[in-house]
Scaffold this motif. Sequence first.
Motif, PDB file in Angstrom:
ATOM      1  N   CYS A 185      22.536   9.703 -64.876  1.00  0.00           N
ATOM      2  CA  CYS A 185      23.469   9.100 -63.911  1.00  0.00           C
ATOM      3  C   CYS A 185      23.239   9.678 -62.517  1.00  0.00           C
ATOM      4  CB  CYS A 185      24.910   9.330 -64.348  1.00  0.00           C
ATOM      5  SG  CYS A 185      25.416   8.346 -65.781  1.00  0.00           S
ATOM      6  N   ALA A 186      23.047  10.995 -62.445  1.00  0.00           N
ATOM      7  CA  ALA A 186      22.840  11.647 -61.148  1.00  0.00           C
ATOM      8  C   ALA A 186      21.480  11.304 -60.551  1.00  0.00           C
ATOM      9  CB  ALA A 186      22.995  13.155 -61.300  1.00  0.00           C
ATOM     10  N   LYS A 187      20.445  11.136 -61.403  1.00  0.00           N
ATOM     11  CA  LYS A 187      19.106  10.832 -60.906  1.00  0.00           C
ATOM     12  C   LYS A 187      18.964   9.393 -60.412  1.00  0.00           C
ATOM     13  CE  LYS A 187      16.687  14.119 -63.935  1.00  0.00           C
ATOM     14  NZ  LYS A 187      15.760  14.233 -65.083  1.00  0.00           N
ATOM     15  N   ALA A 204      25.036   0.589 -65.111  1.00  0.00           N
ATOM     16  CA  ALA A 204      23.857  -0.283 -65.083  1.00  0.00           C
ATOM     17  C   ALA A 204      24.145  -1.551 -64.283  1.00  0.00           C
ATOM     18  CB  ALA A 204      23.434  -0.641 -66.508  1.00  0.00           C
ATOM     19  N   TYR A 205      25.348  -2.070 -64.407  1.00  0.00           N
ATOM     20  CA  TYR A 205      25.742  -3.257 -63.639  1.00  0.00           C
ATOM     21  C   TYR A 205      25.698  -2.979 -62.140  1.00  0.00           C
ATOM     22  CZ  TYR A 205      28.921  -6.881 -61.849  1.00  0.00           C
ATOM     23  OH  TYR A 205      29.486  -7.905 -61.130  1.00  0.00           O
ATOM     24  N   ILE A 206      26.191  -1.807 -61.735  1.00  0.00           N
ATOM     25  CA  ILE A 206      26.175  -1.424 -60.320  1.00  0.00           C
ATOM     26  C   ILE A 206      24.743  -1.245 -59.823  1.00  0.00           C
ATOM     27  CG2 ILE A 206      26.869   0.382 -58.691  1.00  0.00           C
ATOM     28  CD1 ILE A 206      29.316   0.851 -60.540  1.00  0.00           C
ATOM     29  N   LEU A 207      23.902  -0.581 -60.620  1.00  0.00           N
ATOM     30  CA  LEU A 207      22.507  -0.369 -60.234  1.00  0.00           C
ATOM     31  C   LEU A 207      21.749  -1.695 -60.132  1.00  0.00           C
ATOM     32  CD1 LEU A 207      21.563   2.725 -62.439  1.00  0.00           C
ATOM     33  CD2 LEU A 207      21.789   2.686 -59.952  1.00  0.00           C
ATOM     34  N   TYR A 208      21.968  -2.572 -61.088  1.00  0.00           N
ATOM     35  CA  TYR A 208      21.246  -3.851 -61.103  1.00  0.00           C
ATOM     36  C   TYR A 208      21.600  -4.690 -59.875  1.00  0.00           C
ATOM     37  CZ  TYR A 208      19.377  -8.246 -62.937  1.00  0.00           C
ATOM     38  OH  TYR A 208      18.680  -9.405 -63.105  1.00  0.00           O
ATOM     39  N   LYS A 209      22.878  -4.739 -59.519  1.00  0.00           N
ATOM     40  CA  LYS A 209      23.282  -5.499 -58.332  1.00  0.00           C
ATOM     41  C   LYS A 209      22.699  -4.891 -57.061  1.00  0.00           C
ATOM     42  CE  LYS A 209      27.727  -5.536 -58.553  1.00  0.00           C
ATOM     43  NZ  LYS A 209      29.107  -5.910 -58.146  1.00  0.00           N
ATOM     44  N   ALA A 210      22.707  -3.548 -56.978  1.00  0.00           N
ATOM     45  CA  ALA A 210      22.217  -2.894 -55.763  1.00  0.00           C
ATOM     46  C   ALA A 210      20.706  -3.028 -55.609  1.00  0.00           C
ATOM     47  CB  ALA A 210      22.631  -1.419 -55.773  1.00  0.00           C
ATOM     48  N   CYS A 211      19.968  -3.029 -56.720  1.00  0.00           N
ATOM     49  CA  CYS A 211      18.502  -3.060 -56.640  1.00  0.00           C
ATOM     50  C   CYS A 211      17.927  -4.469 -56.538  1.00  0.00           C
ATOM     51  CB  CYS A 211      17.904  -2.355 -57.862  1.00  0.00           C
ATOM     52  SG  CYS A 211      18.211  -0.576 -57.926  1.00  0.00           S
ATOM     53  N   GLN A 226      16.267  -2.755 -67.933  1.00  0.00           N
ATOM     54  CA  GLN A 226      15.722  -1.585 -67.250  1.00  0.00           C
ATOM     55  C   GLN A 226      16.818  -0.780 -66.566  1.00  0.00           C
ATOM     56  OE1 GLN A 226      12.734  -0.296 -67.364  1.00  0.00           O
ATOM     57  NE2 GLN A 226      11.994  -1.936 -68.700  1.00  0.00           N
ATOM     58  N   SER A 227      17.826  -1.442 -66.032  1.00  0.00           N
ATOM     59  CA  SER A 227      18.938  -0.705 -65.421  1.00  0.00           C
ATOM     60  C   SER A 227      19.705   0.082 -66.468  1.00  0.00           C
ATOM     61  CB  SER A 227      19.873  -1.672 -64.688  1.00  0.00           C
ATOM     62  OG  SER A 227      20.501  -2.563 -65.596  1.00  0.00           O
ATOM     63  N   PHE A 228      19.833  -0.479 -67.677  1.00  0.00           N
ATOM     64  CA  PHE A 228      20.512   0.224 -68.768  1.00  0.00           C
ATOM     65  C   PHE A 228      19.676   1.397 -69.271  1.00  0.00           C
ATOM     66  CE2 PHE A 228      21.566   0.651 -73.323  1.00  0.00           C
ATOM     67  CZ  PHE A 228      22.933   0.889 -73.226  1.00  0.00           C
ATOM     68  N   LEU A 229      18.357   1.202 -69.351  1.00  0.00           N
ATOM     69  CA  LEU A 229      17.481   2.270 -69.845  1.00  0.00           C
ATOM     70  C   LEU A 229      17.324   3.408 -68.834  1.00  0.00           C
ATOM     71  CD1 LEU A 229      14.656   0.236 -71.624  1.00  0.00           C
ATOM     72  CD2 LEU A 229      16.586   1.447 -72.655  1.00  0.00           C
ATOM     73  N   CYS A 230      17.689   3.179 -67.577  1.00  0.00           N
ATOM     74  CA  CYS A 230      17.716   4.293 -66.622  1.00  0.00           C
ATOM     75  C   CYS A 230      18.787   5.312 -66.989  1.00  0.00           C
ATOM     76  CB  CYS A 230      17.977   3.765 -65.204  1.00  0.00           C
ATOM     77  SG  CYS A 230      16.532   3.036 -64.420  1.00  0.00           S
ATOM     78  N   LEU A 231      19.797   4.878 -67.704  1.00  0.00           N
ATOM     79  CA  LEU A 231      20.920   5.747 -68.063  1.00  0.00           C
ATOM     80  C   LEU A 231      20.836   6.195 -69.516  1.00  0.00           C
ATOM     81  CD1 LEU A 231      23.530   3.471 -66.308  1.00  0.00           C
ATOM     82  CD2 LEU A 231      22.542   5.561 -65.385  1.00  0.00           C
ATOM     83  N   LEU A 232      20.604   5.264 -70.418  1.00  0.00           N
ATOM     84  CA  LEU A 232      20.391   5.590 -71.834  1.00  0.00           C
ATOM     85  C   LEU A 232      18.905   5.376 -72.107  1.00  0.00           C
ATOM     86  CD1 LEU A 232      21.989   6.365 -74.419  1.00  0.00           C
ATOM     87  CD2 LEU A 232      22.058   3.939 -74.978  1.00  0.00           C
ATOM     88  N   PRO A 269      21.179   3.378 -54.895  1.00  0.00           N
ATOM     89  CA  PRO A 269      20.197   3.720 -55.937  1.00  0.00           C
ATOM     90  C   PRO A 269      19.063   4.564 -55.379  1.00  0.00           C
ATOM     91  CG  PRO A 269      20.746   1.385 -55.995  1.00  0.00           C
ATOM     92  CD  PRO A 269      21.366   1.928 -54.758  1.00  0.00           C
ATOM     93  N   THR A 270      18.591   5.502 -56.168  1.00  0.00           N
ATOM     94  CA  THR A 270      17.494   6.360 -55.738  1.00  0.00           C
ATOM     95  C   THR A 270      16.181   5.567 -55.739  1.00  0.00           C
ATOM     96  OG1 THR A 270      17.127   7.093 -58.014  1.00  0.00           O
ATOM     97  CG2 THR A 270      18.650   8.387 -56.664  1.00  0.00           C
ATOM     98  N   GLU A 271      15.162   6.143 -55.115  1.00  0.00           N
ATOM     99  CA  GLU A 271      13.875   5.460 -55.031  1.00  0.00           C
ATOM    100  C   GLU A 271      13.262   5.237 -56.412  1.00  0.00           C
ATOM    101  OE1 GLU A 271      12.534   4.092 -52.428  1.00  0.00           O
ATOM    102  OE2 GLU A 271      14.241   4.728 -51.181  1.00  0.00           O
ATOM    103  N   SER A 272      13.401   6.217 -57.302  1.00  0.00           N
ATOM    104  CA  SER A 272      12.850   6.045 -58.652  1.00  0.00           C
ATOM    105  C   SER A 272      13.547   4.913 -59.386  1.00  0.00           C
ATOM    106  CB  SER A 272      12.990   7.351 -59.440  1.00  0.00           C
ATOM    107  OG  SER A 272      14.356   7.726 -59.562  1.00  0.00           O
ATOM    108  N   ALA A 273      14.873   4.788 -59.215  1.00  0.00           N
ATOM    109  CA  ALA A 273      15.608   3.700 -59.861  1.00  0.00           C
ATOM    110  C   ALA A 273      15.192   2.344 -59.296  1.00  0.00           C
ATOM    111  CB  ALA A 273      17.107   3.915 -59.691  1.00  0.00           C
ATOM    112  N   LYS A 274      14.984   2.272 -57.988  1.00  0.00           N
ATOM    113  CA  LYS A 274      14.576   1.006 -57.376  1.00  0.00           C
ATOM    114  C   LYS A 274      13.214   0.548 -57.903  1.00  0.00           C
ATOM    115  CE  LYS A 274      17.097   1.682 -53.032  1.00  0.00           C
ATOM    116  NZ  LYS A 274      16.980   1.883 -51.566  1.00  0.00           N
TER     117      LYS A 274
END
Length: 481
Positions: free
Chosen positions: A233-235, A387-394, A118-124, A105-110
Amino acid sequence: MASVSLPRGKNLSTQQTLALLQEMDEADSDGGEVSFVQQATDASSEESEKETEQKPNMPPRKRPRGTGKPSQSHTAKGGTVWVEEDIGMPSAVANRSCFTAQAGPTESAKRKITSALQSFLCLLDVGMLHTIRDCTVNQARRTEPHWNLSVHELMAFISILFVRAIMCPVGAIVDCWSERFLVPVIKETMPRDRFISIMQHLRFDDKDTRAERVKTDKFAAFSDIWTRFNENCAKSFTPGEHMTIDEPLFPTKVRCPFTQYIATKPDKFGIKFWMATDLDTKYICSASPYLGKDPSRQKGERLAENVVMKLMETFLDDGRNVTTDNFFTSLSLSHRLLQRKTTLLGRVNKVQRELPQLARMYSVRAATRRWPAAVFYNMLDLAAGNAYILYKACTGWTGKRRLFLSILAQELRCRFMQHKEILAQAAEAAAAVPGTVKTTQCQVQESCNRNRSRFTCATCKKFTCAKCRDDEHWFCKRCKV
C-alpha cells in the motif's frame, strides 16, 4: 411664554425639535444664538430613526474576524500557555511546514497498472498468493493427502467472493449455487463443494511454527501477509498533504483474544484497527491491528501517541497535516509531529464521527469461525478499494466502483477458466481414443444391463457400451435417433 416640557423616552425628528425650540421662552435659554440648518438627508435620517423605534433591542454588530483584535492567552494548570489567534492569520508553523511530496500513484505503480487486475496485484501481489496457496495446501494435506490448489484457482476463489459481494451480498454464500438464488457466473467458475473445501482449508501461515511465533506476536497467524500488504500500500501510492487517523472496527464475532465490543460502532463486535488514510482519495496508506497491551511501547508513552507515530512513520518529514479525533489529540503529540515537519489538527469535542470507508460497500466478508479468515476478507475489501483508487488515477477511468469490482472478478478468474477449458478439451480428446481411459459403467443403458465401456458418444459425451452404440462407432442409439 410658558416653558415647554420635552417628552422622555422618545426620539424626535429634526422638524419636531425645531418647532419645540421656537416655542421655548427666552428664560429657558442660556442666551446663545441657536441656528438651524436643514440638511438634504432629513428624509433618510427620519427613516433610520423610524427603524430605531421599531427595533429598540437590536443586538450590536459583530466585529469581523481578523481585524487586529488583541490575542488572549490562557494558562493551564500544568503551566502550558494557550494563545487565541484570529482565523485566517498566517502562522510561523504553517510557513515552516510546506508540503514537498508528489501526491498520487508512484512511478512503479503507473508502469504496472494497465488493467483492474494489475492494480489489485500491486497490493495483493503474486508472492502473497503463492504463500497463501502453499499454506492452504499444507493444511489440507493433513487430512487429504492428494488435495491440491493452483494460484489461478485461488484467484478464481477470490473472484467468486467479489461477484457475490456485488450480486447477492445478503444470505449464506452457498445460496449462490441454489436454484432460487443462482448466480450463473459463480456456478460456471467453480462447483460449490470445491469452493467450500478451499474456504475450510484456507490458511495464511505455517501451522507447525505458529506456536513459537505466537509467544511474541499475537497476530502470528496473519502477521506476514498483513505486513506485506501494508508495504505494498505504501509503495503504490503517495498520500497528499492532508491525512487522517481513524480506528474502524472490522466486523466479526469470532473468538480470539483481541475481539472487542464497541456499542457506538455500526458493527458492535469485531477487531479494531488503527488506520492512516489520505483525506482526498480515502486511500488506506497504513493500518495495524489493536492487540491489547503492547510490550514494545515505552513506559509512560501514551497509546494514542505511539499509534500515530507508527502509522505516520513513512509519511513524516514532508510537511503534511494529520487530522485526529479527541482520542489521539494531545499537546505532546503535536510537539513530536512538529519536530518531523508535520502539523496536527485535532478534535476535542465528545461527538465521534466515522470517516467514510469504501470497504463498507460491497464487502466480501462471509461467516467464519477463524479470525485470520475474517481479517483476510476485510483485507480483500481494503485492497479492492485501494485498487479502485489506483486504477482511476493511473488510467483516467471514471466508472463506478461496482463496475470495477465486476471487471476485477472477471480478470481474476480468466486464467483459471482458460486452464479449465483446456483440461476439458484434453479429457474429451482422451475419452474419444480407445484404450486411453479406464472402463466405466455404461451411461446410456438403452440395450444393456449396466455393461462396462471406455468409449463415449460423439454427441452427448456419455460412456456407451457396444450394445447401446449404433452402427456408427461414436454415436449412441439415443443420439442417432
